[in-house]
Motif scaffolding. Structure first.
Motif, PDB file in Angstrom:
ATOM      1  N   UNK A 205      -2.667  19.116  21.644  1.00  0.00           N
ATOM      2  CA  UNK A 205      -1.899  17.884  21.475  1.00  0.00           C
ATOM      3  C   UNK A 205      -2.159  17.382  20.054  1.00  0.00           C
ATOM      4  N   UNK A 206      -1.125  17.364  19.227  1.00  0.00           N
ATOM      5  CA  UNK A 206      -1.262  16.902  17.845  1.00  0.00           C
ATOM      6  C   UNK A 206      -0.846  15.436  17.753  1.00  0.00           C
ATOM      7  N   UNK A 207      -1.726  14.624  17.192  1.00  0.00           N
ATOM      8  CA  UNK A 207      -1.437  13.207  16.975  1.00  0.00           C
ATOM      9  C   UNK A 207      -1.490  12.967  15.467  1.00  0.00           C
ATOM     10  N   UNK A 208      -0.335  12.718  14.879  1.00  0.00           N
ATOM     11  CA  UNK A 208      -0.260  12.502  13.437  1.00  0.00           C
ATOM     12  C   UNK A 208      -0.250  11.002  13.157  1.00  0.00           C
ATOM     13  N   UNK A 209      -1.265  10.549  12.437  1.00  0.00           N
ATOM     14  CA  UNK A 209      -1.424   9.123  12.139  1.00  0.00           C
ATOM     15  C   UNK A 209      -0.845   8.842  10.754  1.00  0.00           C
ATOM     16  N   UNK A 210       0.070   7.880  10.692  1.00  0.00           N
ATOM     17  CA  UNK A 210       0.806   7.587   9.460  1.00  0.00           C
ATOM     18  C   UNK A 210       0.788   6.086   9.206  1.00  0.00           C
ATOM     19  N   UNK A 211       0.706   5.712   7.928  1.00  0.00           N
ATOM     20  CA  UNK A 211       0.861   4.300   7.560  1.00  0.00           C
ATOM     21  C   UNK A 211       2.301   4.075   7.103  1.00  0.00           C
ATOM     22  N   UNK A 212       2.936   2.957   7.496  1.00  0.00           N
ATOM     23  CA  UNK A 212       4.333   2.714   7.099  1.00  0.00           C
ATOM     24  C   UNK A 212       4.574   2.787   5.595  1.00  0.00           C
ATOM     25  N   UNK A 213       3.560   2.427   4.782  1.00  0.00           N
ATOM     26  CA  UNK A 213       3.722   2.464   3.334  1.00  0.00           C
ATOM     27  C   UNK A 213       3.889   3.888   2.814  1.00  0.00           C
ATOM     28  N   UNK A 214       3.477   4.876   3.612  1.00  0.00           N
ATOM     29  CA  UNK A 214       3.657   6.271   3.218  1.00  0.00           C
ATOM     30  C   UNK A 214       5.092   6.726   3.435  1.00  0.00           C
ATOM     31  N   UNK A 215       5.807   6.008   4.273  1.00  0.00           N
ATOM     32  CA  UNK A 215       7.192   6.364   4.573  1.00  0.00           C
ATOM     33  C   UNK A 215       8.179   5.592   3.702  1.00  0.00           C
TER      34      UNK A 215
END
Length: 294
Positions: A205-215
């Motif tokens: 199970x892959x959980x990719x953690x992202x910050x909105x500022x990266x998008x």
């Protein structure tokens, strides 16, 4: 007096009890199941089946796809693989590293409630900390302690995700397990192959953690930005619409590249942002995993 990891675990246990009540499938397992290795029967393939279970010899003889069925273990071993590299310390709110740690602790507690064993691999590019799998609340507390410990050494290299995934494959080689990989997947390319190899052996199970500022870069005026992985600094005018548009396009292209790499590895990644409610994200992940199981 309780320490910080114990307080965090108590807080997460309270929230888990309220938010996930009634969502567990049976008293000894969660929606993520154990994976037995004992062959029991063959049946016709359906679109929901894992293609890795296709019996190609029988399929070739009968000219119709058949899958092998296995006896499922009532007990499983789960691993939390947590990326603690420099880029994970970026983010608004609690930050990516904090979100990944809280998710890992919550999932570990959720799984351990059925008497299952949970271990952890914490990778920070300088060294790796391995917590051998055991059952019980004390084991979850140990994982919480390690996951919330401060990383003292800094690296000037980009994250070696290939090394992290190969370490996970080597560490978990003895028994088929349930492996959670938590990372922002910012690092050198080429990690899709070891991820595919890990997926071939385990349920991943892959959980990719992202910050909105990266998008999407927020308009903050003139700011000094620093590459968390390399330490390189650059003065950036975030109010420049051309720059913001270009960075948004680059972020979109990177999202497509990551999605393609995940598909190549045979993984359906869960993306969680730092501004999401962590428990809501976990409930949604449980629901999605449950739907794929049926």
């Amino acid at each position: 007096m309780t320490n910080a990891p114990d307080r965090l675990l108590r807080h997460l246990e309270w929230k888990l009890g309220r938010r996930l009540d009634g969502r567990l499938q049976g008293s000894y397992r969660t929606v993520w199941h154990g994976a037995g290795l004992d062959f029991t029967d063959l049946r016709a393939y359906t679109p929901e089946d894992d293609v890795r279970h296709i019996d190609w010899n029988v399929t070739a003889r009968l000219d119709e796809p058949f899958v092998r069925q296995y006896t499922e273990d009532r007990e499983m071993t789960a691993w939390m693989v947590i990326d603690r590299s420099a880029s994970m310390r970026f983010g608004g709110g609690e930050g990516k590293e904090s979100v990944a740690s809280s998710l890992a602790i919550s999932i570990a507690r959720l799984i351990s409630q059925g008497g299952n064993r949970v271990g952890a691999i914490l990778f920070d590019n300088q060294a790796a900390k391995i917590v051998p799998p055991r059952a019980g609340r004390d084991q979850v507390l140990r994982i919480a302690r390690e996951a919330t410990a401060e990383v003292t050494k800094k690296s000037d290299k980009t994250t070696d995700l290939t090394a992290m995934l190969r370490l996970a494959a080597t560490t978990t080689a003895q028994r088929r397990s349930l492996v959670f990989v938590m990372s922002d997947f910012i690092g050198e390319p080429g990690w899709d192959r070891p991820l595919a190899q890990l997926t071939h052996r385990h349920e991943v199970v892959v959980i990719r953690v992202v910050d909105p500022a990266e998008l999407e870069l927020p308009d903050l005026g003139l700011i000094l930005v620093e590459d968390a992985e390399t330490g390189e600094q650059l003065l950036v005018d975030t109010s420049d619409p051309l720059l913001r548009s270009r960075l948004t396009q680059q972020a979109g292209a990177r999202e497509e590249e990551l999605a393609a790499a995940m598909r190549k590895a045979g993984v359906d990644a869960h993306r969680i942002t730092t501004d999401q409610d962590m428990l809501t994200a976990l409930v949604d992940m449980v629901r999605r995993s449950g739907r794929r199981r049926r």
